[in-house]
Design a protein around this motif. Structure first.
Motif, mmCIF file in Angstrom:
data_model
loop_
_atom_site.group_PDB
_atom_site.id
_atom_site.type_symbol
_atom_site.label_atom_id
_atom_site.label_comp_id
_atom_site.label_asym_id
_atom_site.label_seq_id
_atom_site.Cartn_x
_atom_site.Cartn_y
_atom_site.Cartn_z
ATOM 1 N N ARG A 174 0.815 -1.209 0.000
ATOM 2 C CA ARG A 174 0.000 0.000 0.000
ATOM 3 C C ARG A 174 0.856 1.268 0.000
ATOM 4 N NH1 ARG A 174 -5.333 -0.955 1.543
ATOM 5 N NH2 ARG A 174 -5.496 1.064 2.560
ATOM 6 N N THR A 175 2.104 1.143 -0.440
ATOM 7 C CA THR A 175 2.962 2.317 -0.508
ATOM 8 C C THR A 175 2.450 3.257 -1.592
ATOM 9 O OG1 THR A 175 4.874 1.052 0.218
ATOM 10 C CG2 THR A 175 5.295 3.154 -0.866
ATOM 11 N N ILE A 176 2.086 4.443 -1.209
ATOM 12 C CA ILE A 176 1.584 5.453 -2.133
ATOM 13 C C ILE A 176 2.454 6.697 -2.004
ATOM 14 C CG2 ILE A 176 -0.366 6.915 -2.783
ATOM 15 C CD1 ILE A 176 -2.215 4.813 -1.554
ATOM 16 N N GLN A 177 2.832 7.256 -3.140
ATOM 17 C CA GLN A 177 3.619 8.480 -3.153
ATOM 18 C C GLN A 177 2.828 9.561 -3.878
ATOM 19 O OE1 GLN A 177 7.451 7.616 -4.883
ATOM 20 N NE2 GLN A 177 8.136 6.418 -3.129
ATOM 21 N N ILE A 178 2.743 10.744 -3.263
ATOM 22 C CA ILE A 178 2.050 11.871 -3.883
ATOM 23 C C ILE A 178 3.020 13.052 -3.941
ATOM 24 C CG2 ILE A 178 0.085 13.435 -3.824
ATOM 25 C CD1 ILE A 178 -1.463 11.419 -2.248
ATOM 26 N N HIS A 179 3.204 13.581 -5.137
ATOM 27 C CA HIS A 179 4.028 14.767 -5.335
ATOM 28 C C HIS A 179 3.121 15.914 -5.768
ATOM 29 C CE1 HIS A 179 7.784 12.442 -5.093
ATOM 30 N NE2 HIS A 179 7.113 11.508 -5.749
ATOM 31 N N LYS A 198 0.684 14.209 -8.611
ATOM 32 C CA LYS A 198 1.203 13.026 -9.283
ATOM 33 C C LYS A 198 1.215 11.893 -8.267
ATOM 34 C CE LYS A 198 5.209 11.280 -11.865
ATOM 35 N NZ LYS A 198 6.570 11.612 -12.367
ATOM 36 N N ILE A 199 0.403 10.847 -8.525
ATOM 37 C CA ILE A 199 0.206 9.771 -7.560
ATOM 38 C C ILE A 199 0.759 8.477 -8.149
ATOM 39 C CG2 ILE A 199 -1.490 8.579 -6.117
ATOM 40 C CD1 ILE A 199 -3.367 10.946 -6.577
ATOM 41 N N THR A 200 1.719 7.869 -7.458
ATOM 42 C CA THR A 200 2.369 6.657 -7.959
ATOM 43 C C THR A 200 2.607 5.683 -6.814
ATOM 44 O OG1 THR A 200 4.640 7.424 -7.595
ATOM 45 C CG2 THR A 200 3.587 8.068 -9.671
ATOM 46 N N ASP A 201 3.020 4.456 -7.212
ATOM 47 C CA ASP A 201 3.506 3.519 -6.203
ATOM 48 C C ASP A 201 4.998 3.758 -6.000
ATOM 49 O OD1 ASP A 201 4.838 2.364 -8.333
ATOM 50 O OD2 ASP A 201 3.486 0.648 -8.501
ATOM 51 N N ALA A 202 5.622 2.893 -5.212
ATOM 52 C CA ALA A 202 7.040 3.092 -4.891
ATOM 53 C C ALA A 202 7.937 2.976 -6.108
ATOM 54 C CB ALA A 202 7.464 2.085 -3.820
ATOM 55 N N ASP A 203 7.481 2.274 -7.159
ATOM 56 C CA ASP A 203 8.270 2.099 -8.374
ATOM 57 C C ASP A 203 7.980 3.156 -9.426
ATOM 58 O OD1 ASP A 203 9.521 -0.192 -7.362
ATOM 59 O OD2 ASP A 203 7.814 -1.446 -7.967
ATOM 60 N N GLY A 204 7.106 4.113 -9.093
ATOM 61 C CA GLY A 204 6.782 5.165 -10.044
ATOM 62 C C GLY A 204 5.642 4.846 -10.973
ATOM 63 N N ASN A 205 4.963 3.694 -10.787
ATOM 64 C CA ASN A 205 3.816 3.362 -11.621
ATOM 65 C C ASN A 205 2.614 4.199 -11.216
ATOM 66 O OD1 ASN A 205 5.177 1.203 -13.019
ATOM 67 N ND2 ASN A 205 4.980 0.012 -11.131
ATOM 68 N N GLN A 252 -5.508 6.810 7.136
ATOM 69 C CA GLN A 252 -4.454 6.758 8.149
ATOM 70 C C GLN A 252 -3.263 7.637 7.794
ATOM 71 O OE1 GLN A 252 -5.058 5.135 11.015
ATOM 72 N NE2 GLN A 252 -7.079 4.757 10.078
ATOM 73 N N ARG A 253 -3.105 7.951 6.516
ATOM 74 C CA ARG A 253 -1.915 8.685 6.111
ATOM 75 C C ARG A 253 -2.273 10.073 5.601
ATOM 76 N NH1 ARG A 253 2.467 5.897 2.524
ATOM 77 N NH2 ARG A 253 3.410 7.855 3.174
ATOM 78 N N LYS A 254 -1.390 11.025 5.902
ATOM 79 C CA LYS A 254 -1.516 12.378 5.403
ATOM 80 C C LYS A 254 -0.325 12.689 4.505
ATOM 81 C CE LYS A 254 -3.868 14.130 9.548
ATOM 82 N NZ LYS A 254 -3.800 15.146 10.652
ATOM 83 N N TYR A 255 -0.615 13.354 3.393
ATOM 84 C CA TYR A 255 0.432 13.740 2.447
ATOM 85 C C TYR A 255 0.450 15.274 2.407
ATOM 86 C CZ TYR A 255 -0.285 8.881 1.080
ATOM 87 O OH TYR A 255 -0.423 7.518 1.086
ATOM 88 N N PHE A 256 1.452 15.883 3.020
ATOM 89 C CA PHE A 256 1.452 17.330 3.221
ATOM 90 C C PHE A 256 1.885 18.077 1.971
ATOM 91 C CE2 PHE A 256 1.383 15.846 7.566
ATOM 92 C CZ PHE A 256 0.522 16.766 8.179
ATOM 93 N N LEU A 257 1.163 19.162 1.673
ATOM 94 C CA LEU A 257 1.476 20.044 0.572
ATOM 95 C C LEU A 257 2.664 20.926 0.941
ATOM 96 C CD1 LEU A 257 -1.445 19.110 -0.098
ATOM 97 C CD2 LEU A 257 -1.845 21.396 -1.071
#
Length: 816
Positions: A174-179, A198-205, A252-257
């Protein structure tokens, strides 16, 4: 010759606030793209190949396009295009030099039947392009030894292509990355902003997810739903407030701007099809006074608008797009000092100007090896036939990778620094929404786009000049009498054409002959005419083939491909093909000469020079590297094998026999004595490439007695490029250098199958690099369908005479 320019843009300024006495139009500077286009604008190349994947023994049929980077019309600079086939180590396997009269040239590269499996690069460039951030165009071409491997690879592309995921598909990891990418670069309190995610998994997909933007008080300020991992939201940040993103079903997770600034500027650019709206805002009163808006497309500045003094905190421009070319448009807001404050890039895709293509075949679903008719029509929106330079290929669909095409390269990738991933112009135009393209542009702002200020007459052009033909250049070096360098005279003789000329070197000792236009190979002799007056002088010859010293700043390869680590002609005297308007002053077109005998007197001098540098009288065999066809991809031992010597083992553990017996190991010292530039070099021969070798002498029996018992198995004397130093040949202390120069490759025509129902017709069914339309704008031809049932693809690419890009395809199916 008529000068080609982009129409000057007309800027209409709309005031959204009250204006002072300076007037509401501000100070708009229209940038004339005239002489500076010819001198400063970049060049771009592109390769259209008959297919994307190949079998060992196939021929790569290709067409190279050469365009002015700004107008996408004929380049006013270069006429020489270099095409190179590279292995996974970037070693040149084969190469071609094309003379481009108008905007294209074509040729072919046959692949050896024993070529290794792997991904090979096919790149094209001009010498002038080596000055630019994007120095070449390159395609990746997978090559296979058997059809089974090709089919498996093709099936993997279909079933395992990069796909976006949603959260339900993504439970294990469930690793999610948001830029986050704010429009203008910064979140500023009180200024409305567009924010890309830009929302991706840990591998950039990319991940397709839904969520919301919340403030530090847990109040929702915007919702988002990503497509291709991209999303846009609109809101106005507040002071002393932080913001974060949350994904639905994953609270459960927050992605800060990024943090919110209390002071600053914003630059908003909206593409409204017929117009572009540019809005500027500042937190300071009169903060926009003296600021300047600049617009760029295709590497050059197209507009500049100075904001009126006395303006408050908001200003807007309305720019009609009817005269815009398609492609990326980048806008910057500069302060009074000329320093950029904000930047914004959008994509302009004016489909009303695009050519209308019609591709028809009859019968619509042919049987195996059936005679089939093809017709292609290219017209404008009014139904008027369009002229241009086009090419067509017909191949099995399994041979195509479906990577980004000609439009993507010229309108997007070639002006861009960074990775493109799986997004193409056609997908955006037909599958995805404009906001997704907008989000894509925002996510790429940090990686950067290539800009050139064409009005800057002080900008550097680089060290690689445009070539109108083949140049022979170099330098005279000396250890004395430097003050008399202007007295040195260098002569050039081209043996096959009985052509010669002389030149006085410049103050630094440089000389340059050309440009020349000839096909095949030529033997040239450079000689310092007054060598007796300057006995310590030497001649160094520049390489006759450019060397790439920098890599692409971004990945233009297909994301699915990972390179695997393993792998006499007459001179053209037909001047009728040279249009008078294309004639370049100073160009030398060599006369046709059938070579029956070389000038022995000069050759004898060259051979005497070589013989004087070796300790023996005459070798039993002398192998010149340039005398072996296809030496570019060979090793030094391969050169001897081509001369009939017995080689066994695999590179780099090979053995060789010079005396006719069992091969001895070169590496272990049981074989012949190996000398490199006169020095014993045990094991070194195994590692030498042919490109490092000038010539090889072989000594056997009595000839080898000079070296005693060490030479019982013979002697291999290797002389590298340092023997007659220069990058290719030189320096020559005798004041004379002999060069074998590769001229231009002749156009190679494809021969389609002419088979009956029982014939064999596989691979590329048809290839025509020069489509010729009739008066009604129709191209017609016939071909035999393949002898394998399945899907085939017809692909048409090219450039219209007004610089519009054509890149269309159609599939058809062959039945039993």
């Amino acid at each position: 010759m008529k000068r080609k320019t982009i129409p000057i843009l007309v800027i209409l300024v709309i005031s959204l606030i009250s204006f002072n006495s300076h007037g509401q139009d501000g100070n708009t500077t229209e940038i004339p793209l005239t002489d500076n286009i010819n001198f400063y604008s970049p060049e771009k190349t592109y390769l259209h190949t008959d297919k994307d994947m190949y079998m060992a023994g196939d021929t790569i049929w290709f067409k190279a396009y050469l365009l002015d980077g700004l107008t996408h019309k004929k380049s006013p600079k270069s006429r020489v295009v270099y095409v190179e086939l590279l292995d996974s180590r970037d070693s040149i396997v084969d190469k071609r030099r094309l003379y481009v009269e108008d905007i294209s040239g074509y040729s072919a590269i046959p692949l050896p039947k024993k070529i290794q499996n792997g991904s090979y690069g096919l790149r094209a460039y001009t010498k002038f392009m080596l000055n630019d951030a994007v120095p070449y165009f390159q395609n990746v071409l997978p090559v296979f030894q058997d059809h089974t491997s090709l089919k498996e690879f093709s099936d993997d592309l279909v079933h395992n292509s990069v796909k976006t995921k949603n959260l339900s598909m993504y439970q294990e990891d469930r690793t999610i990355q948001i830029h986050f990418f704010p429009e203008g670069g910064t979140l500023v309190a009180g200024l409305s902003t567009t924010l890309a995610l830009k929302i991706t998994d840990a591998d950039g997909n990319p991940l397709d997810l839904e969520g919301a933007i919340l403030d530090s008080n847990r109040k929702t300020v915007a919702h988002f739903k990503s497509d291709e991992g991209l999303a846009l939201v609109y809101f106005k940040p507040k002071t002393n407030t932080s913001y974060y993103a949350m994904i639905h079903d994953d609270a459960q997770r927050k992605y800060f701007l990024p943090p919110v600034s209390t002071k600053g500027y914003s630059l908003s650019v909206k593409n409204r099809d017929e117009n572009i709206i540019v809005q500027m805002e500042s937190t300071e009163k009169n903060g926009l006074d003296g600021t300047v808006v600049k617009g760029y497309m295709r590497g050059g500045k197209i507009i500049e608008h100075k904001v009126d003094s006395g303006q408050e905190s908001f200003y807007a421009l309305k720019i009609p797009t009817k005269d815009f070319p398609n492609g990326m448009a980048r806008f910057t807001l500069d302060n009074k000092k000329g320093e950029p404050i904000c930047q914004r890039t959008i994509f302009v895709d004016n489909k009303t100007k695009e050519p209308r293509l019609s591709i028809n075949i009859s019968p619509d679903k042919p049987f195996k090896n059936e005679r089939t008719n093809l017709s292609i029509s290219i017209k404008d929106s009014m139904g008027t036939p369009i002229k241009g330079d086009f090419s067509v290929s017909i191949t099995p669909l399994e041979n195509q990778i479906h990577h980004s095409g000609m439009k993507d390269w010229f309108l997007l990738e070639s002006d861009f620094i960074g990775t493109i991933n799986n997004l193409t112009i056609d997908r955006i135009g037909f599958e995805l929404s404009k906001p997704i393209m907008d989000a894509f542009m925002l996510t790429k702002e940090r990686e950067g786009f290539i800009l050139n200020d064409l009005e800057d007459n002080n900008r550097s052009v680089g060290t690689s000049n445009p070539e109108k033909g083949i140049m022979i250049s170099g330098k005279v070096t000396c250890s004395a009498n430097n003050e008399k360098m202007s007295e040195r005279i260098v002569s050039l003789s081209i043996l096959e054409n009985a052509y010669g000329e002389t030149q006085v070197v410049d103050k630094n000792g440089h000389f340059s002959f050309g440009p020349y236009v000839f096909n095949g190979k030529a033997t040239a002799i450079l000689q310092l005419k007054n060598k007796n007056d300057f006995p310590k002088d030497s001649i160094i010859v520049d390489p006759t083939w450019p060397k790439i010293t920098k890599n692409m700043p971004h990945n233009t390869e297909n994301p699915y491909l990972i390179a695997t680590h393993h792998t006499s002609k007459d001179y053209n005297s037909d001047y009728d093909h040279i249009k008078s308007e294309d004639y370049q002053p100073g160009m030398t077109y060599l006369n046709e000469v059938v070579v029956k005998e070389k000038r022995k007197t000069i050759d004898q001098i060259i051979m005497e020079e070589i013989n004087s540098s070796v300790p023996y009288s005459h070798p039993d065999v002398r192998v010149f590297r340039d005398s072996i066809p296809g030496w570019y991809g060979m090793s030094a031992i391969d050169l001897l094998a081509r001369k009939g010597f017995r080689i066994s083992g695999d590179y780099p553990n090979q053995s060789i026999s010079l005396l006719g017996g069992s091969p001895g190991s070169i590496k272990n010292g049981t074989g012949p004595l190996v000398l490199v530039d006169g020095v014993p070099a045990k094991g070194l021969l195994n590692t030498l490439r042919a490109s490092e070798v000038l010539f090889i002498d072989v000594l056997r029996f009595a000839s080898a007695t000079l070296y005693g018992s060490r030479a019982a198995s013979g002697v291999i004397a290797v002389y590298t490029n340092r023997t007659l130093l220069s990058s290719d040949y030189g320096p020559s202390d005798t004041g004379m250098v002999k060069l074998e120069i590769q001229g231009f490759d002749e156009n190679t025509d494809f021969k389609p199958a002419t088979l009956g129902l029982n014939g064999k017709n596989e691979g590329t069914l048809y290839w025509d690099p020069k489509i010729e339309m009739d008066a009604s704008g129709i191209y017609s031809m016939e071909f035999f369908s393949g002898n394998q049932i399945g899907k085939y693809v017809i692909e048409i690419k090219g450039i219209t005479e007004n610089g519009q890009i054509v890149n269309e395809s159609r599939t058809f199916e062959v039945s039993l």
